[in-house]
Design a protein around this motif. Structure first.
Motif, PDB file in Angstrom:
ATOM      1  N   GLN A 134       0.833  -1.200   0.000  1.00  6.80           N
ATOM      2  CA  GLN A 134       0.000   0.000   0.000  1.00  6.80           C
ATOM      3  C   GLN A 134       0.866   1.248   0.000  1.00  6.80           C
ATOM      4  O   GLN A 134       2.066   1.192   0.298  1.00  6.80           O
ATOM      5  N   THR A 135       0.245   2.362  -0.342  1.00 11.27           N
ATOM      6  CA  THR A 135       0.895   3.667  -0.312  1.00 11.27           C
ATOM      7  C   THR A 135       0.223   4.516   0.752  1.00 11.27           C
ATOM      8  O   THR A 135      -1.018   4.552   0.831  1.00 11.27           O
ATOM      9  N   VAL A 136       1.019   5.181   1.579  1.00 14.43           N
ATOM     10  CA  VAL A 136       0.460   5.955   2.697  1.00 14.43           C
ATOM     11  C   VAL A 136       0.961   7.396   2.650  1.00 14.43           C
ATOM     12  O   VAL A 136       2.037   7.684   2.121  1.00 14.43           O
ATOM     13  N   ASP A 137       0.155   8.286   3.192  1.00 17.52           N
ATOM     14  CA  ASP A 137       0.577   9.670   3.389  1.00 17.52           C
ATOM     15  C   ASP A 137       1.410   9.747   4.657  1.00 17.52           C
ATOM     16  O   ASP A 137       1.154   9.015   5.632  1.00 17.52           O
ATOM     17  N   VAL A 138       2.396  10.606   4.672  1.00 20.19           N
ATOM     18  CA  VAL A 138       3.281  10.726   5.827  1.00 20.19           C
ATOM     19  C   VAL A 138       3.383  12.177   6.273  1.00 20.19           C
ATOM     20  O   VAL A 138       3.132  13.109   5.501  1.00 20.19           O
ATOM     21  N   THR A 139       3.729  12.333   7.533  1.00 19.06           N
ATOM     22  CA  THR A 139       4.088  13.643   8.072  1.00 19.06           C
ATOM     23  C   THR A 139       5.601  13.755   8.056  1.00 19.06           C
ATOM     24  O   THR A 139       6.292  12.835   8.496  1.00 19.06           O
ATOM     25  N   ARG A 140       6.104  14.882   7.556  1.00 17.50           N
ATOM     26  CA  ARG A 140       7.549  15.059   7.419  1.00 17.50           C
ATOM     27  C   ARG A 140       8.020  16.151   8.375  1.00 17.50           C
ATOM     28  O   ARG A 140       7.461  17.236   8.430  1.00 17.50           O
ATOM     29  N   TYR A 141       9.092  15.839   9.129  1.00 14.46           N
ATOM     30  CA  TYR A 141       9.673  16.798  10.063  1.00 14.46           C
ATOM     31  C   TYR A 141      11.107  17.117   9.646  1.00 14.46           C
ATOM     32  O   TYR A 141      11.881  16.216   9.313  1.00 14.46           O
ATOM     33  N   THR A 142      11.453  18.375   9.685  1.00 15.26           N
ATOM     34  CA  THR A 142      12.818  18.813   9.396  1.00 15.26           C
ATOM     35  C   THR A 142      13.599  18.898  10.699  1.00 15.26           C
ATOM     36  O   THR A 142      13.106  19.429  11.696  1.00 15.26           O
ATOM     37  N   VAL A 143      14.837  18.373  10.686  1.00 16.90           N
ATOM     38  CA  VAL A 143      15.648  18.269  11.899  1.00 16.90           C
ATOM     39  C   VAL A 143      17.012  18.916  11.691  1.00 16.90           C
ATOM     40  O   VAL A 143      17.640  18.751  10.636  1.00 16.90           O
ATOM     41  N   ARG A 144      17.445  19.662  12.704  1.00 20.78           N
ATOM     42  CA  ARG A 144      18.822  20.145  12.791  1.00 20.78           C
ATOM     43  C   ARG A 144      19.345  19.852  14.195  1.00 20.78           C
ATOM     44  O   ARG A 144      18.567  19.669  15.133  1.00 20.78           O
ATOM     45  N   TYR A 145      20.684  19.840  14.327  1.00 18.38           N
ATOM     46  CA  TYR A 145      21.320  19.632  15.627  1.00 18.38           C
ATOM     47  C   TYR A 145      21.815  20.959  16.165  1.00 18.38           C
ATOM     48  O   TYR A 145      22.203  21.851  15.396  1.00 18.38           O
ATOM     49  N   ASP A 146      21.839  21.078  17.483  1.00 20.43           N
ATOM     50  CA  ASP A 146      22.193  22.360  18.095  1.00 20.43           C
ATOM     51  C   ASP A 146      23.638  22.764  17.843  1.00 20.43           C
ATOM     52  O   ASP A 146      23.961  23.948  17.885  1.00 20.43           O
ATOM     53  N   ALA A 147      24.513  21.796  17.554  1.00 14.99           N
ATOM     54  CA  ALA A 147      25.935  22.120  17.350  1.00 14.99           C
ATOM     55  C   ALA A 147      26.375  21.883  15.907  1.00 14.99           C
ATOM     56  O   ALA A 147      27.558  21.683  15.648  1.00 14.99           O
TER      57      ALA A 147
END
Length: 346
Positions: A134-147
């Motif tokens: 099956q194909t599903v919709d996803v939620t996408r989150y952008t991530v960065r690191y503090d350093a």
């Protein structure tokens, strides 16, 4: 995950040294649970035990595959569903974890260029109730690191709080990073370093959230999770695998499942005992064994072919000392060679 030549040479030499130094584990030690038979799965880089489907484990390929997640039946080693993440073009998927709400989190967090990518991503979707392609919709989150940018291969969702953690990977040691209390789709989610960790290729929380396990190619360590931070508890027995890059707890919390990259790769089951067991898990009575799915049964699945990986490493005695001595020696040689190559190129 691409392995640099010196690192690969070090791993091969260590495997030989370990195999010579350590005897095969006793019956109570790690054993092959199942073999992944799907020819499309050649770089299994993460494992997560299904919440809805007993005996099923979710996995994914490394950077050379598309937006796919696979459900593998531990009784047969066969893929029972391939989920396509709609509209996603992954760069370097390295980890998968299940949250307390039944959502799967997929970590597109690898960085083979050693910190060249300023942003990485996490994809989230609800675990399918039906096992079918099956194909599903996803939620996408952008991530960065503090350093600044980091290479990472381990993403863990705390099962009680739902908070996401990432362990970075570095030849001089990595860090454990904590995400916001709730991830947001608006803007960037900054992950902040809360602890130092070794070279980590994957990690997992126990089902009750009281334990955190981190693994590398040839080692694993268990931490007691208290007050939102890890406290080192013990080193663990780890099976010798070609390129160990996956670990997860069985649903009952009584064992760990270790996975490896490679075609027809084997997933090993390593039982826990005593203080290794999560807080909510009582000690098992003598003679009790658990299968890969956390149910009563033998310690070996139905899908395993002839063994392709060497025997598991023993947890104690002089053999372990020799194994870690070999690791230290080979690591130094590999690191020295790598730095010499860098200086020559410079």
């Amino acid at each position: 995950m691409r392995v640099h030549l010196p690192t690969a040479a070090a791993c091969a030499a260590l495997a030989l040294a370990w195999g010579c130094a350590l005897p095969a584990a006793a019956d109570a030690g790690p054993s092959t649970a199942f073999t992944i038979t799907d020819p499309r799965i050649t770089e299994s880089s993460g494992l997560a035990a299904s919440h809805l489907h007993p005996g099923v484990y979710w996995t994914h390929n490394d950077s050379s595959d598309g937006p796919y997640v696979y459900a593998v039946d531990s009784a047969t080693g066969k893929t029972v569903a391939r989920v396509t993440m709609r509209g996603i073009h992954p760069r370097d998927v390295e980890a998968i974890s299940l949250g307390p709400n039944g959502d799967l989190y997929v970590g597109d967090i690898g960085d083979n260029l050693g910190g060249a990518w300023h942003e990485v991503w996490i994809y989230r979707f609800h675990e399918p109730a039906r096992l079918q392609d099956q194909t599903v919709d996803v939620t996408r989150y952008t991530v960065r690191y503090d350093a600044g940018p980091r290479n990472a291969e381990a993403l863990m969702v705390q099962p009680k709080t739902g908070r996401v953690y990432i362990a970075s990977k570095n030849e001089d040691g990595g860090g454990l990073y904590r995400g916001p209390a709730e991830l947001s789709t608006h803007g960037v989610n900054v992950f902040r370093r809360i602890a130092d960790v070794p070279w980590v290729t994957d990690g997992a929380f126990s089902p009750d959230g009281s334990r955190l396990v981190l693994r590398g190619y040839f080692w694993a360590a268990e931490y007691r999770w208290v007050g939102g931070a890890p406290h080192k508890l013990t080193d663990l027995t780890v099976p010798m695998q070609r390129q160990g890059e996956a670990v997860t707890f069985t649903p009952d919390g009584r064992a760990l499942m270790y996975g490896s990259e490679g075609r027809s790769s084997q997933v090993w089951r390593a039982p826990l005992s005593g203080a290794e067991l999560p807080d909510s898990v009582p000690a098992a009575s003598a003679g009790t064994t658990k299968g890969a799915g956390g149910t009563q049964g033998g310690g070996k699945g139905q899908g395993g072919a002839a063994a392709q990986d060497p025997p598991p490493s023993s947890g104690g005695g002089n053999g372990k000392t020799l194994g870690f001595g070999a690791l230290a020696l080979v690591g130094v040689l590999g690191l020295g060679l790598r730095r010499a190559i860098r200086r020559r190129r410079a």
